[in-house]
Enzyme design. Structure first.
Site, mmCIF file in Angstrom:
data_model
loop_
_atom_site.group_PDB
_atom_site.id
_atom_site.type_symbol
_atom_site.label_atom_id
_atom_site.label_comp_id
_atom_site.label_asym_id
_atom_site.label_seq_id
_atom_site.Cartn_x
_atom_site.Cartn_y
_atom_site.Cartn_z
ATOM 1 C CG ASN A 153 13.067 5.814 -3.877
ATOM 2 O OD1 ASN A 153 13.370 6.241 -2.770
ATOM 3 N ND2 ASN A 153 11.854 5.351 -4.164
ATOM 4 C CG HIS A 165 7.708 0.674 2.278
ATOM 5 N ND1 HIS A 165 6.666 1.560 2.422
ATOM 6 C CD2 HIS A 165 8.210 0.897 1.039
ATOM 7 C CE1 HIS A 165 6.531 2.281 1.315
ATOM 8 N NE2 HIS A 165 7.466 1.899 0.463
ATOM 9 C CD GLU A 211 10.625 -0.656 -5.716
ATOM 10 O OE1 GLU A 211 10.209 -1.575 -6.435
ATOM 11 O OE2 GLU A 211 9.903 -0.061 -4.899
ATOM 12 C CG ASP A 215 4.595 2.342 4.884
ATOM 13 O OD1 ASP A 215 5.646 1.666 4.923
ATOM 14 O OD2 ASP A 215 3.780 2.248 3.954
ATOM 15 C CD GLU A 247 8.446 4.624 -1.930
ATOM 16 O OE1 GLU A 247 7.911 3.539 -1.663
ATOM 17 O OE2 GLU A 247 8.955 4.873 -3.036
HETATM 18 O O1 G3I Z 1 -6.911 2.745 -9.447
HETATM 19 C C1 G3I Z 1 -7.126 1.356 -9.781
HETATM 20 C C2 G3I Z 1 -8.580 1.018 -9.691
HETATM 21 O O2 G3I Z 1 -9.303 1.748 -10.642
HETATM 22 C C3 G3I Z 1 -8.736 -0.477 -9.910
HETATM 23 O O3 G3I Z 1 -10.053 -0.840 -9.724
HETATM 24 C C4 G3I Z 1 -7.888 -1.255 -8.929
HETATM 25 C C5 G3I Z 1 -7.949 -2.750 -9.177
HETATM 26 O O4 G3I Z 1 -6.802 -3.419 -8.722
HETATM 27 O O5 G3I Z 1 -6.541 -0.847 -9.059
HETATM 28 C C6 G3I Z 1 -6.343 0.525 -8.803
HETATM 29 O O6 G3I Z 1 -4.982 0.804 -8.984
HETATM 30 C C7 G3I Z 1 -4.119 0.378 -7.966
HETATM 31 C C8 G3I Z 1 -3.309 1.578 -7.496
HETATM 32 O O7 G3I Z 1 -2.347 1.188 -6.556
HETATM 33 C C9 G3I Z 1 -4.204 2.661 -6.874
HETATM 34 O O8 G3I Z 1 -4.775 2.174 -5.709
HETATM 35 C C10 G3I Z 1 -3.177 -0.680 -8.526
HETATM 36 O O9 G3I Z 1 -3.893 -1.841 -8.836
HETATM 37 C C11 G3I Z 1 -2.102 -0.995 -7.526
HETATM 38 O O10 G3I Z 1 -1.148 -1.859 -8.130
HETATM 39 C C12 G3I Z 1 -1.408 0.270 -7.081
HETATM 40 O O11 G3I Z 1 -0.486 -0.052 -6.078
HETATM 41 C C13 G3I Z 1 0.521 0.903 -5.860
HETATM 42 C C14 G3I Z 1 1.875 0.211 -5.962
HETATM 43 O O12 G3I Z 1 2.896 1.126 -5.653
HETATM 44 C C15 G3I Z 1 2.110 -0.306 -7.362
HETATM 45 O O13 G3I Z 1 3.394 -0.799 -7.474
HETATM 46 C C16 G3I Z 1 0.333 1.526 -4.502
HETATM 47 O O14 G3I Z 1 -0.845 2.339 -4.504
HETATM 48 C C17 G3I Z 1 1.536 2.393 -4.169
HETATM 49 O O15 G3I Z 1 1.453 2.823 -2.830
HETATM 50 C C18 G3I Z 1 2.809 1.598 -4.334
HETATM 51 O O16 G3I Z 1 3.895 2.443 -4.068
HETATM 52 C C19 G3I Z 1 5.170 1.811 -4.124
HETATM 53 C C20 G3I Z 1 6.161 2.837 -4.618
HETATM 54 O O17 G3I Z 1 5.754 3.334 -5.859
HETATM 55 C C21 G3I Z 1 7.552 2.228 -4.721
HETATM 56 N N1 G3I Z 1 7.953 1.635 -3.486
HETATM 57 C C22 G3I Z 1 7.024 0.690 -2.913
HETATM 58 C C23 G3I Z 1 5.653 1.319 -2.757
HETATM 59 C C24 G3I Z 1 4.700 0.366 -2.065
HETATM 60 O O18 G3I Z 1 4.476 -0.772 -2.835
#
Ligand code: G3I
Length: 464
Positions: free
Chosen positions: A205, A242, A163, A273, A271
């Site tokens: 990516n 996405h 990105e 969806d 990725e």
């Molecule tokens: O695991 C913690 C949990 O313990 C806590 O209580 C909670 C509170 O906010 O957060 C949890 O972590 C979160 C994590 O996902 C697991 O669910 C993070 O806050 C959250 O920011 C994180 O989001 C991820 C995101 O990337 C971060 O940028 C998404 O799961 C993930 O699907 C997403 O993936 C990205 C790719 O890496 C890049 N392209 C876009 C894609 C979608 O945004």
């Protein structure tokens, strides 16, 4: 489920038609074929492609989740566990516990792993967010080296940089602390990754790079072209994909994938969806699969999670399984499309050469470039599109399209054609003004009656 029982061997049908049409025509021809794949990984595997998913380490203990993941997918991406904040929470202290859980699960189940992601402006650990200049550049390179070395030999493809381009109309780089270390930070990351793991494919990516006419897509394309021309080690481009109603699957998706592939890189949908439900969601999924199958160097598709409830945007129900693990209509359409095959696959036309897409060397002093993309194909003819891209501001252009005997161009559109005496060389000029500013593209199309010769025409461009 409407999985076709009789189908033509992949690619020999040679028609860019919908999965349903493929089925109907195939039944009419009554050509028996191998059994259709009954899982996503099996169906994708028939054309040498993988079908993957993102996995979250903390869900692996959920047996519904891990059963589906194990059955359907053969390429695994850690959804968050290999990101910079997860693997280097304190500078020079690396933490691979959750990432290893995923890698070990994948490998012990015979699956491959996509690494995501080595360098990114987001998901940086706190200590890195506050860094700048040379110390940040060195810290980033150290991170790339350490993590890629730790996983050396276990990663199919790395998202080396994630990105790095801006949204909107600029087509330029995204501002970030990494970008402010100098424009060469991306190529420096790729070189470090190659040195650390010479056998992994190295990908750039990004998201919102699906529509060929978007500035961001063009910006990434220009970077990849530049990297290839200067020998920067890049092997693949990841299209996150996405989609939702505000950002639907573009109708030119196959053009985008094909044009990138023509630069000499693999393309991967990394990725995927698509928010929505029912037949509309299913149709869009089918379109994405069809686009990938139509490009020989589109080597695989990864969806961003297993069930809707596992998704980062669960309320949009964007995945192939519902919250209970049931297959959705979108699943069936993806499976059927994978089984129906595409218009161009790595095994297309085994008895005739399957020409490699090429970007001819720029002509006209390098001021414009012509790129050929394959269009629809029928038994007796095929369509082609030539995209003209201005490399500097130009006031006009002309393009030649040379077909090979016994081919004949029988129709053209979006241009003003003339022919040489042999009839094999068509010169296409713009119908109106041919002025293009640097980076702008235009295209024209034509139909070739092929007479049994499926070879792609060669194309050139010259600018005035
Ligand atoms: O695991 C913690 C949990 O313990 C806590 O209580 C909670 C509170 O906010 O957060 C949890 O972590 C979160 C994590 O996902 C697991 O669910 C993070 O806050 C959250 O920011 C994180 O989001 C991820 C995101 O990337 C971060 O940028 C998404 O799961 C993930 O699907 C997403 O993936 C990205 C790719 O890496 C890049 N392209 C876009 C894609 C979608 O945004």
């Amino acid at each position: 489920m409407t999985t076709p029982r009789l189908r033509h061997r992949r690619g020999r049908l040679g028609a860019a038609v919908s999965g349903l049409a493929v089925t109907a025509l195939t039944v009419a021809l009554a050509v028996p074929a191998a059994a259709a794949g009954s899982t996503l990984q099996a169906a994708a595997g028939e054309s040498g492609r993988y079908f993957g998913t993102a996995i979250a380490a903390n869900r692996l203990s959920d047996s519904t989740y891990s059963t589906i993941a194990n059955r359907e997918f053969n390429m695994i991406t850690a959804e968050n566990e290999m990101k910079m904040d997860a693997t280097e929470p304190n500078q020079n202290q690396f933490s691979y516990g959750n990432a290893d859980r995923i890698v070990n699960w994948a490998r012990s189940n015979g699956k491959q792993v996509r690494g995501h992601a080595l360098a990114w402006h987001s998901q940086q650990p706190g200590w890195m967010q506050n860094m700048s200049g040379t110390s940040l550049r060195n810290a980033m390179l150290n991170h790339v080296t350490q993590v890629a070395t730790y996983y050396r030999g276990k990663i199919h493809s790395w998202d080396v940089v994630n990105e790095a381009f801006a949204d909107g109309s600029s087509g330029g780089r995204r501002d970030s602390n990494l970008q402010r270390t100098g424009n060469d930070w991306i190529e420096a990351a790729f070189r470090a990754a190659r040195a650390a793991d010479p056998n992994a494919k190295l990908c750039y990516n990004d998201y919102n790079t699906d529509n060929w006419s978007h500035a961001k897509t063009q910006g990434v394309y220009n970077m990849v072209r530049d990297f290839k021309s200067r020998g920067v080690p890049i092997d693949c481009v990841g299209f996150q994909a996405h989609f939702n109603s505000g950002n639907p699957v573009p109708s030119n998706y196959d053009v985008t994938l094909r044009n990138f592939a023509a630069l000499g890189v693999d393309v991967q949908i990394t990725e995927l969806d698509i928010e929505g439900s029912g037949s509309s969601q299913a149709q869009q999924y089918q379109g994405v699969v069809q686009a990938c199958l139509s490009v020989a160097r589109c080597t695989g598709i990864t969806v961003w999670g297993v069930r809707d409830s596992d998704s980062w945007r669960a309320s949009g129900t964007p995945l192939l399984f519902d919250g209970s693990g049931n297959k959705k209509a979108a699943y069936t359409s993806v499976l059927n499309q994978l089984n129906a095959g595409g218009t161009t696959t790595p095994t297309q036309n085994p008895t005739t050469p399957n020409p490699t897409p090429t970007t001819p060397p720029p002509t006209g002093g390098g001021s414009c470039t012509a790129t050929y993309s394959e269009g629809q194909k029928w038994n007796d003819r095929f369509n082609g599109t030539v995209t003209i891209r201005a490399n500097t501001n130009i006031s006009g252009w002309q393009s030649t399209v040379t077909v090979r005997s016994p081919q004949r161009i029988i129709a053209t559109w979006s241009g003003s054609p003339s022919w040489d005496s042999s009839g094999n060389v068509m010169t296409m000029r713009p119908s109106g003004s041919g002025a293009l500013s640097a980076g702008q593209t235009t295209s024209f199309g034509f139909t070739v009656q092929h007479g049994g010769n499926w070879a792609w025409p060669s194309v050139t461009c010259s600018a005035s």
